[in-house]
Design an enzyme around this catalytic site. Structure first.
Site, PDB file in Angstrom:
ATOM      1  N   TYR A  36     -27.805   0.160  -5.049  1.00 52.29           N
ATOM      2  CA  TYR A  36     -26.796  -0.954  -4.946  1.00 52.29           C
ATOM      3  C   TYR A  36     -26.610  -1.359  -3.452  1.00 52.29           C
ATOM      4  O   TYR A  36     -26.196  -0.447  -2.650  1.00 52.29           O
ATOM      5  CB  TYR A  36     -25.528  -0.704  -5.621  1.00 52.29           C
ATOM      6  CG  TYR A  36     -24.389  -1.634  -5.511  1.00 52.29           C
ATOM      7  CD1 TYR A  36     -24.712  -2.967  -6.163  1.00 52.29           C
ATOM      8  CD2 TYR A  36     -23.409  -1.711  -4.438  1.00 52.29           C
ATOM      9  CE1 TYR A  36     -23.656  -3.841  -6.162  1.00 52.29           C
ATOM     10  CE2 TYR A  36     -22.302  -2.553  -4.577  1.00 52.29           C
ATOM     11  CZ  TYR A  36     -22.361  -3.768  -5.375  1.00 52.29           C
ATOM     12  OH  TYR A  36     -21.534  -4.511  -5.144  1.00 52.29           O
TER      13      TYR A  36
ATOM     14  N   ARG B  80      -0.827   7.035  -5.736  1.00 55.30           N
ATOM     15  CA  ARG B  80      -1.997   7.391  -4.739  1.00 55.30           C
ATOM     16  C   ARG B  80      -2.409   8.858  -5.104  1.00 55.30           C
ATOM     17  O   ARG B  80      -3.243   9.318  -4.417  1.00 55.30           O
ATOM     18  CB  ARG B  80      -1.450   7.366  -3.351  1.00 55.30           C
ATOM     19  CG  ARG B  80      -2.663   7.377  -2.430  1.00 55.30           C
ATOM     20  CD  ARG B  80      -2.367   6.941  -0.995  1.00 55.30           C
ATOM     21  NE  ARG B  80      -0.982   7.250  -0.459  1.00 55.30           N
ATOM     22  CZ  ARG B  80      -0.608   8.693  -0.173  1.00 55.30           C
ATOM     23  NH1 ARG B  80      -1.391   9.472  -0.173  1.00 55.30           N
ATOM     24  NH2 ARG B  80       0.725   8.583   0.320  1.00 55.30           N
TER      25      ARG B  80
ATOM     26  N   LYS C 144     -17.880  -3.841 -13.980  1.00 54.99           N
ATOM     27  CA  LYS C 144     -18.973  -4.199 -14.650  1.00 54.99           C
ATOM     28  C   LYS C 144     -18.694  -3.810 -16.208  1.00 54.99           C
ATOM     29  O   LYS C 144     -18.060  -4.314 -16.824  1.00 54.99           O
ATOM     30  CB  LYS C 144     -20.270  -3.492 -14.182  1.00 54.99           C
ATOM     31  CG  LYS C 144     -20.661  -3.775 -12.486  1.00 54.99           C
ATOM     32  CD  LYS C 144     -20.542  -5.239 -12.165  1.00 54.99           C
ATOM     33  CE  LYS C 144     -20.194  -5.169 -10.530  1.00 54.99           C
ATOM     34  NZ  LYS C 144     -21.183  -4.494  -9.683  1.00 54.99           N
TER      35      LYS C 144
ATOM     36  N   ASP D  15     -24.966   6.759  -9.837  1.00 51.25           N
ATOM     37  CA  ASP D  15     -24.237   5.550 -10.378  1.00 51.25           C
ATOM     38  C   ASP D  15     -24.558   5.133 -11.416  1.00 51.25           C
ATOM     39  O   ASP D  15     -25.968   4.811 -11.657  1.00 51.25           O
ATOM     40  CB  ASP D  15     -24.737   4.555  -8.875  1.00 51.25           C
ATOM     41  CG  ASP D  15     -23.785   3.398  -9.233  1.00 51.25           C
ATOM     42  OD1 ASP D  15     -23.549   3.118 -10.326  1.00 51.25           O
ATOM     43  OD2 ASP D  15     -23.801   2.467  -8.374  1.00 51.25           O
TER      44      ASP D  15
HETATM   45  C1  PLP Z   1     -21.108  -3.892  -8.549  1.00 53.40           C
HETATM   46  C2  PLP Z   1     -21.759  -2.531  -8.359  1.00 53.40           C
HETATM   47  C3  PLP Z   1     -20.982  -1.581  -7.620  1.00 53.40           C
HETATM   48  C4  PLP Z   1     -20.018  -1.702  -6.789  1.00 53.40           C
HETATM   49  O1  PLP Z   1     -18.619  -1.978  -7.588  1.00 53.40           O
HETATM   50  P1  PLP Z   1     -17.661  -2.794  -6.935  1.00 53.40           P
HETATM   51  O2  PLP Z   1     -16.512  -2.777  -8.119  1.00 53.40           O
HETATM   52  O3  PLP Z   1     -17.962  -4.143  -6.665  1.00 53.40           O
HETATM   53  O4  PLP Z   1     -17.014  -2.310  -5.912  1.00 53.40           O
HETATM   54  C5  PLP Z   1     -21.717  -0.191  -7.498  1.00 53.40           C
HETATM   55  N1  PLP Z   1     -22.737   0.035  -8.069  1.00 53.40           N
HETATM   56  C6  PLP Z   1     -23.526  -0.831  -8.815  1.00 53.40           C
HETATM   57  C7  PLP Z   1     -24.734  -0.587  -9.596  1.00 53.40           C
HETATM   58  C8  PLP Z   1     -22.852  -2.184  -9.060  1.00 53.40           C
HETATM   59  O5  PLP Z   1     -23.415  -2.994  -9.971  1.00 53.40           O
END
Ligand code: PLP
Length: 381
Positions: free
Chosen positions: A100, A46, A197, A172
């Site tokens: 998102y 952690r 992803k 992001d």
């Molecule tokens: C999937 C996604 C997230 C969230 O990610 P998780 O691993 O599902 O929590 C955030 N931003 C974008 C652009 C995404 O495609």
């Protein structure tokens, strides 16, 4: 030694040494107990400082031209922790309008509980961002290319707007991946990824990453150790292995997506194609300036004579599943899945037509993908 090429860093950066057996890959340390080396130095999952967590953090930081990073259990753990660590009661933050869904939902449901104010911009122009800034604004949060219409935000312009107003910037960068876009090179402060992803890339790891300067990462860590969203050691070990092929995978996905976008653009049963690599995409010029590749994500609208449900059912190779960015191609209808909770009016205001399909391009042979799309479009009615 000279700084290594991106593709070389994907393979080697951050790798752990096996001093006991001298194997060639990072050992996996599942331990939660390490010898005590003083309050500052104790290792504990952690505290985000166990060997496999540090290895991945170092790899992604290098790929994003950043000093340091932290590895989380999901993209949302990384995003929520980063935002909470940079905002306090009474602060205000400006966020891009089409974020998102999970991020948007987090902001809307959690921030009011802590007295944090926020504004979603009307559009994506600099004027839209500028007019949302208030005296108590602390930062700007963006996501480019956006989901599902692949709209772009000008990274350099956002960074200078923020600097002029004394604000931090967070992005992001999930859709682009570090292969296609390095926001720190344009002055963006904090870079976030859902590692679920492209970084993971095989649809079998849940994870998130925050990278930035050492000072910013220390600030995120101060909240992260309280919120406790660290990644598991095994997932971190898997993620390090996955990123070794990141450049190969994403380069193949870029090439396939470009060909598919061009093929769709010329198809008589397709109304519109959204892909930053197409010359007629409204942000194509900006994409050539701030992206190294145009990405594996695209979307398109079927002519209204063709049913979306029927098209998805008729796909044989391409999977109609929710997630994205894996080596396998997937397609979905935002209206029926990712944006199902919005009203039709809200969807239309974001430009999401009922006929829209979002496509995540895999690494299959493009000829097989095009045959599958052709068959599903032809037989849809
Ligand atoms: C999937 C996604 C997230 C969230 O990610 P998780 O691993 O599902 O929590 C955030 N931003 C974008 C652009 C995404 O495609």
């Amino acid at each position: 030694m000279a700084k290594k090429h991106f593709n070389t860093q994907c393979v080697h950066e951050g790798q752990l040494e096996d001093t006991q057996y001298e194997s060639g890959v990072s050992p996996l340390y599942m331990a939660t107990n390490y010898a005590f080396e003083g309050v500052e130095k104790k290792r504990y999952p952690r505290y985000f400082n166990t060997p496999n967590l540090e290895a991945v953090a170092q790899k992604v930081a290098a790929l994003e031209l950043a000093e340091s990073g932290l590895v989380f259990s999901s993209g949302m753990a990384a995003i929520s922790t980063a935002l909470m660590s940079f905002l306090s009661q009474g602060d205000h933050v400006v966020l891009q309008n089409d974020l998102y869904g999970g991020t948007r939902n987090f902001v809307k449901t959690e921030f009011p509980k802590y007295g944090i104010a926020f504004t979603f911009t009307e559009g994506l122009s600099m004027g839209d961002f500028e007019k949302a800034i208030q005296p108590n604004t602390k930062g700007i949060y963006i996501e480019t290319p956006s989901n599902p219409l692949l709209k772009l935000v000008d990274l350099k312009a956002i960074a200078s707007l923020a600097q002029a107003n004394g604000l931090w910037t967070m992005i992001d960068n999930t859709f682009a991946s570090p292969v296609n876009q390095n926001p720190t090179a344009f002055g963006i402060d904090i870079v976030l990824h859902s590692a679920t992803k492209y970084l993971g890339g095989h649809s079998d790891i849940s994870g998130g990453i925050v990278v930035s300067s050492k000072a910013n990462i220390e600030r995120v860590f101060d909240s992260a150790k309280n919120l406790g969203g660290n990644m598991s050691e095994f997932a971190a070990w898997m993620l390090e292995r996955s990123i070794k092929t990141l450049a190969l995978r994403v380069t193949a996905q870029n090439a396939n997506a470009q060909q598919i976008a061009q093929w769709l653009e010329a198809h008589q049963d397709i109304d519109a194609v959204y892909y930053p690599g197409l010359k007629n995409h409204p942000d194509h010029h900006l994409a050539t300036q701030q992206m190294k590749g145009f990405g594996g994500m695209l979307s398109f609208t079927l002519k209204k004579e063709k049913s979306v449900e029927c098209f998805l059912e008729n796909l044989q190779l391409i999977k109609p599943v929710m997630s994205l960015a894996g080596v396998e191609s997937t397609a979905l209808s935002p209206r029926l899945t990712s944006h199902a909770l919005l009203t039709e009016e809200e969807r239309l205001s974001q430009g999401i037509s009922p006929q829209l399909i979002r496509f995540s391009t895999g690494i299959e042979a493009v000829s097989d993908l095009i045959s599958d799309l052709e068959h599903a479009i032809y037989t849809a009615s």
